[in-house]
Scaffold this active site. Structure first.
Site, mmCIF file in Angstrom:
data_model
loop_
_atom_site.group_PDB
_atom_site.id
_atom_site.type_symbol
_atom_site.label_atom_id
_atom_site.label_comp_id
_atom_site.label_asym_id
_atom_site.label_seq_id
_atom_site.Cartn_x
_atom_site.Cartn_y
_atom_site.Cartn_z
ATOM 1 N N GLY A 1 0.821 -1.204 0.000
ATOM 2 C CA GLY A 1 0.000 0.000 0.000
ATOM 3 C C GLY A 1 0.856 1.256 0.000
ATOM 4 C CB SER A 2 0.206 4.548 1.513
ATOM 5 O OG SER A 2 -1.101 4.586 1.005
ATOM 6 C CB THR A 3 4.528 1.392 3.458
ATOM 7 O OG1 THR A 3 4.232 0.156 2.815
ATOM 8 C CG2 THR A 3 3.710 1.540 4.720
ATOM 9 C CG PHE A 4 5.843 0.304 -3.104
ATOM 10 C CD1 PHE A 4 6.793 -0.674 -2.883
ATOM 11 C CD2 PHE A 4 5.779 0.914 -4.354
ATOM 12 C CE1 PHE A 4 7.658 -1.049 -3.896
ATOM 13 C CE2 PHE A 4 6.648 0.533 -5.368
ATOM 14 C CZ PHE A 4 7.586 -0.445 -5.142
ATOM 15 C CE LYS A 5 0.419 6.475 -1.877
ATOM 16 N NZ LYS A 5 -0.695 6.931 -1.036
#
Lengths: 512, 517
Positions: B244-248
């Protein structure tokens, strides 16, 4: 001693008794066993067992008593036989004690008791059997007695799948064991007398010289009878050994290789159907061909597989006494399978040494046979040595998947009273005969020697008077005059006779 | 007189015998005896040849047979070496009282360290550290023997060696208690070395129950295996989740490193919603109140703008996105720490922009283990250098002498220190003014990123809550801890599931445990 030739032969050289050698080797054998006992204790408990000294003294006293009896009544006996027996028996006790520690049952004390009885029997034979030639007179009695004893278990309940035991209270006895010696005596006695007839007369059928029924009859009947009994009792190991003994002794006595071929064919014809259809035997054959089958079938390792694992785990040098896991074999690990423990804990090197000790006894038995002058003695010592060799082969071959397993015991090593007693008697007989062989002045046995040997003219070879005119056992020293070997009682004189001219192919058999 | 003698003295036979004696050349008895004797010796020779076959030539075949219990017996004949956390063994050995398998494994604090130690079972084998370090622990490793030749000949058993882990006991404890009854995992790394400080997976289990043999053990084993919550699954190493957003953080690294965006405070050219060229499905943001259109990267990370990072990934391009993901440790199929770690995935060869856009915000096929996300944040915290994660610092013999010690190793450098500093700045703003407020620690600089990953068919599953972060004391330049937390709690109210809400407090506890020493 042929009186007529006495003047021609110079006085025999003084023969050394070699008793000191025997004593030294016997002490060494006891020490090896004691060391083994201490080693088992120190590897399992981390300390030398408290009763090591007592054990050593016990075994030592037994060995010493046996040695004294030999000194007293078999002064010239072969000095290796007693030490070998003591060593094997002592090592057997060590390994049984070692397995006691792994199986929570106590078999060593009763084995020690049987050892005591065995040594007592040994001493009795050495002391009271003044001349082994007496046995010749009781050949038929011994043979029928043995067969009778062997028949008894048929009417008793089977123990461990075979009807070979006589159980009296806590003691059980395998008559088949002692019957081996009785039959060896019978074969020797019969063949000693009739070997010439068997060798030289007969009908020619195809290319084989077959003996006349009346010549071979009695011995075949006795052999077949004992074999039939064993067959009924499903004791195939003893059966096999009787057959081997019969064939080897027949060959030694007659020199006819053709009969061995006939015998092998007969046995093949008899064994194949049994191996195929008798369930107990069939399973042994299947195990032999596929020792790992039960593993592939998901049932875990069978006894033979476990035995092979034990040998393999031992490798070249072994794990050391008390360090192996041969107890995984389970049932009969101290008797039928005892060699596997030797294999695992002493390794191939230890087993080779062990087999060499057996080989030593066998070789000494054969050598006695070659040195002795009377045909009965020669055949008996060869027969007894062969008996030992065959038993070692059948047992060791069975537990190493070389031949099908037969459920017999390793001589001297395995737990089992009757086997131990039998082998002590066997060694005592060999020892008495080796004494006679090396003795410089064998006194005539009054009971046997009814007629004094006729003075014989010194004649060129090939024109001697007929053998049968002199009773057997008279110390006739020209029994094998056709090749003229081994004419001296000195056991250091052992020349090779391979350069002789006689051979299977060149024998010319006259027709009667 | 022998009966045979009498019986055989018949004229005919005598005649035959004498005829034989006169002219026969037959084998003498000593000659046949010699042959028979040779035969007996041959039998014994055959035995010896057969023995050499079994005991030497084919010995290994028999020794290695699965049905041969000897190696197993030897293995359990002595106490097993210990696994050591912070100087104290967390394992032990108990005497079974059984004569065959004498010792079984025991664990001082089974559930706490189960995700690290794994188990060593007489019935079910060895897993995790117990598995990969089995040679050392069981004493069978050649390196343990100080006198190899002598030991081989005397067959004296070598005592098992000890395995020293890099685990920080307090961090581990904090991770377990932080996760509590929730289902999830924690991985914590010391960024400058790659030493793994905590590995937790919940629900945990007590390996003590399955180390021996017998029906109680098999029953316990089947209970554990039939449990739908999969207590024996090591979620920190062996389970991948859409990050999810942690991959950003990875996408941001790619954008900055490839100069697609020149800095974190530069406005991007990002529509809201964003629709990739080859699709009609628009990517939107969680909250319409956030000003994601043309936002700076710092702001976009702070409020977690999907649109900005989806477009950024597409702008960076497939090749450079893959390159950056792999520099952070994605797509390694056989990573070991030395325990094997499952492969984290970032798709390669994506041709469509739509999927690349989704992949760049940690959706579609992008999947990561908690350890992988800890590696990402550790690399950022370590100024752009990723150290190889390591769980074992050294192995020793029974007497304490070192067999081998392991030094930190660099895995890669995904970004320059300058880029790393920018990302750190952005991550700190997430905690100070964004979605990660729950991770703030007084007296420490904390950078983090939340994530709430959709999963299941049509995103029907309860979202996974992520939080990745690092922390350093305000006075220090180096960060001693980087943490990744994932929580997959199906019992939680769907609306409440968010990285900042569920996962950040757990991460905070772990960071505090490390910071407070």
């Amino acid at each position: 001693m042929a009186a007529a030739t006495a003047p021609a032969i110079p006085a025999p050289p003084r023969v050394r008794t070699r008793r000191a050698t025997e004593l030294l080797l016997t002490v060494l054998a006891v020490l090896i066993a004691v060391f083994g006992y201490a080693d088992v204790g120190s590897s399992i408990d981390g300390k030398v067992p408290a009763d090591t000294l007592g054990y050593g003294v016990g075994l030592g006293v037994l060995a010493l008593l046996a040695h004294l009896a030999v000194r007293l009544r078999a002064k010239y006996a072969d000095p290796l036989l007693l030490p070998c027996a003591v060593l094997l028996n002592g090592l057997g006790l060590v390994v049984i004690y070692r397995l006691d520690r792994a199986t929570a049952t106590s078999s060593a004390p009763s084995q020690l008791m049987w050892t005591t009885i065995g040594v007592a029997l040994f001493i009795a034979v050495v002391l009271f059997l003044r001349d082994y030639r007496v046995l010749q007179r009781y050949a038929y009695v011994l043979a029928f007695g043995a067969i009778l004893l062997m028949i008894v278990p048929i009417f008793l309940p089977a123990v461990y799948g075979a009807k070979i035991w006589i159980k009296v209270g806590p003691l059980s006895f395998q008559p088949g064991e002692i019957a081996k010696i009785a039959l060896a005596i019978f074969f020797a006695a019969y063949l000693a007398v009739s070997r010439d007839v068997l060798a030289l007369t007969g009908r020619k059928i195809w290319r084989l010289e077959l003996p006349r029924g009346r010549d071979l009859g009695p011995i075949v009947v006795i052999w077949l009878l004992s074999t039939a009994v064993l067959f009924l009792e499903q004791d195939l190991g003893t059966c096999l050994i009787f057959f081997g003994l019969f064939v080897v002794m027949l060959y030694v006595a007659t020199g006819r290789i053709g009969w061995i071929a006939v015998g092998l064919v007969m046995v093949g014809v008899a064994v194949v159907p049994v191996a195929l259809w008798e369930p107990h035997v069939h399973s042994r054959f299947v195990d032999w061909l596929h020792p790992m089958a039960s593993i592939d079938a998901g049932e875990g390792a069978g006894q033979l597989a476990q035995s092979l694992f034990a040998f393999a785990a031992g490798g070249l040098l072994g794990t050391g006494l008390g360090e192996g896991h041969s107890y995984l074999i389970g049932f009969a690990v101290k008797s039928d399978w005892i060699l596997s423990t030797f294999g695992e804990e002493l390794g191939m090197v230890g087993l080779a040494a062990l087999l060499l000790v057996y080989a030593l006894v066998v070789v000494r038995g054969y050598r006695t046979g070659r040195v002795l002058r009377d045909p009965f003695g020669r055949l008996l010592s060869i027969g007894l040595a062969t008996l030992l060799a065959l038993q070692v082969f059948v047992v060791a071959g069975g537990v190493t998947d070389l031949i099908p397993l037969t459920g017999m015991t390793m001589p001297f090593l395995a737990q089992g009273g009757s086997s131990l007693l039998t082998n002590w008697v066997l060694v005592a007989l060999l020892l008495k005969m080796s004494d006679a062989a090396r003795r410089p002045d064998l006194p005539p046995e009054p009971g046997v020697l009814a007629v004094p040997p006729a003075p014989r003219p010194v004649a060129p070879e090939g024109s001697a008077p007929p053998e049968q005119s002199t009773p057997p056992g008279t110390g006739d020293r020209s029994d094998d005059h056709d090749h003229g070997d081994d004419d001296h009682g000195d056991d250091d004189h052992d020349h090779d006779d391979d350069d002789d001219h006689g051979d299977d192919d060149t024998q010319a058999v006259p027709r009667p | 007189m022998s009966p045979f003698g009498r019986k055989n003295r018949k004229p005919g036979q005598q005649q035959a015998a004498s005829a034989a004696q006169a002219g026969a050349v037959r084998l003498s008895l000593s000659r046949t005896a010699r042959r028979a004797g040779m035969f007996c010796l041959l039998l014994i020779l055959v035995l010896l040849v057969n023995l050499s076959r079994i005991q030497v030539v084919q010995a290994n075949k028999y020794n290695d047979n699965a049905a041969n219990q000897r190696s197993t017996i030897a293995r359990y004949a002595q106490p097993r070496g210990d696994i050591i956390v912070a100087g104290k063994p967390v394992t032990g050995s108990k005497q079974t009282g059984d004569s065959l398998y004498q010792y079984r494994r025991s664990y001082t604090d089974g559930p706490l360290y189960a995700a690290v130690t794994g188990f060593s079972s007489q019935t079910y084998g060895n897993t995790l550290l117990e598995g990969v370090e089995d040679d050392i622990l069981s004493g069978s490793a050649d390196s343990l023997s100080t006198r190899p030749l002598l030991d081989a000949i005397s067959r004296s058993p070598v005592p098992g060696g000890d395995v020293y882990t890099t685990i920080n006991a307090k961090a581990q404890q904090a991770a377990l208690s932080g996760l509590g009854s929730k289902r999830g995992a924690v991985a914590a790394i010391e960024p400058s070395t790659g030493r793994i400080l905590a590995l937790a997976s919940t629900p945990s289990y007590d390996p003590n129950g399955i180390t021996g043999t017998g029906s109680a053990v098999t029953q316990k084993w089947s209970t554990l295996n039939s449990d739908s919550t999969q207590p024996m699954l090591n979620r920190a190493l062996r389970q991948t989740y859409p990050p999810g957003s942690t991959f950003k953080v990875v996408t941001m690294s790619a954008g900055l490193a490839n100069n697609v965006v020149s800095g974190i405070d530069v406005a991007t050219d990002s529509p809201d919603p964003y629709t990739a060229k080859d699709t009609t499905t628009a990517i939107t943001n969680e909250s319409s109140s956030d000003a994601c259109q043309n936002a700076t990267l710092k702001y976009a990370l702070q409020v977690s703008c999907n649109t900005v990072f989806a477009k950024l990934g597409v702008d960076v391009g497939e090749a450079n996105m893959v390159k950056m993901a792999q520099a952070y440790g994605f797509n390694q199929s056989s990573q070991t720490i030395p325990v094997g770690v499952s492969r984290s995935n970032f798709d390669t060869g994506l041709t469509g922009q739509a999927y690349l856009a989704l992949s760049s915000i940690g959706q579609y096929d992008t999947a990561a283990t908690p350890l992988q996300m800890a590696e990402v944040v550790a690399a950022v915290a370590n100024n752009g250098t990723l150290m190889k994660p390591m769980l074992v610092s050294k192995v020793t013999r029974d007497d304490g002498t070192t067999v081998q010690s392991f030094a930190p190793q660099t895995f890669s450098q995904p970004v320059t220190p300058a880029v790393a500093a920018e990302i750190q700045q952005a991550m700190v703003s997430v905690v100070t003014g964004g979605t990660g407020g729950n991770a703030a620690i007084p007296g420490a600089v904390v950078g983090g990123k939340t994530g709430t990953a959709q999963h299941g068919v049509n995103n029907s599953g309860t979202p996974y809550a992520w939080f990745i972060c690092y922390a350093r004391p305000s006075a220090s330049a180096a960060s001693p801890v980087a943490v990744a937390v994932v929580i997959e709690d199906s019992n939680a109210n769907r609306a409440d599931v968010s990285g900042g809400g569920l996962a950040a407090p757990v991460a905070k506890a772990v960071m505090q445990a490390v910071l407070n020493g």
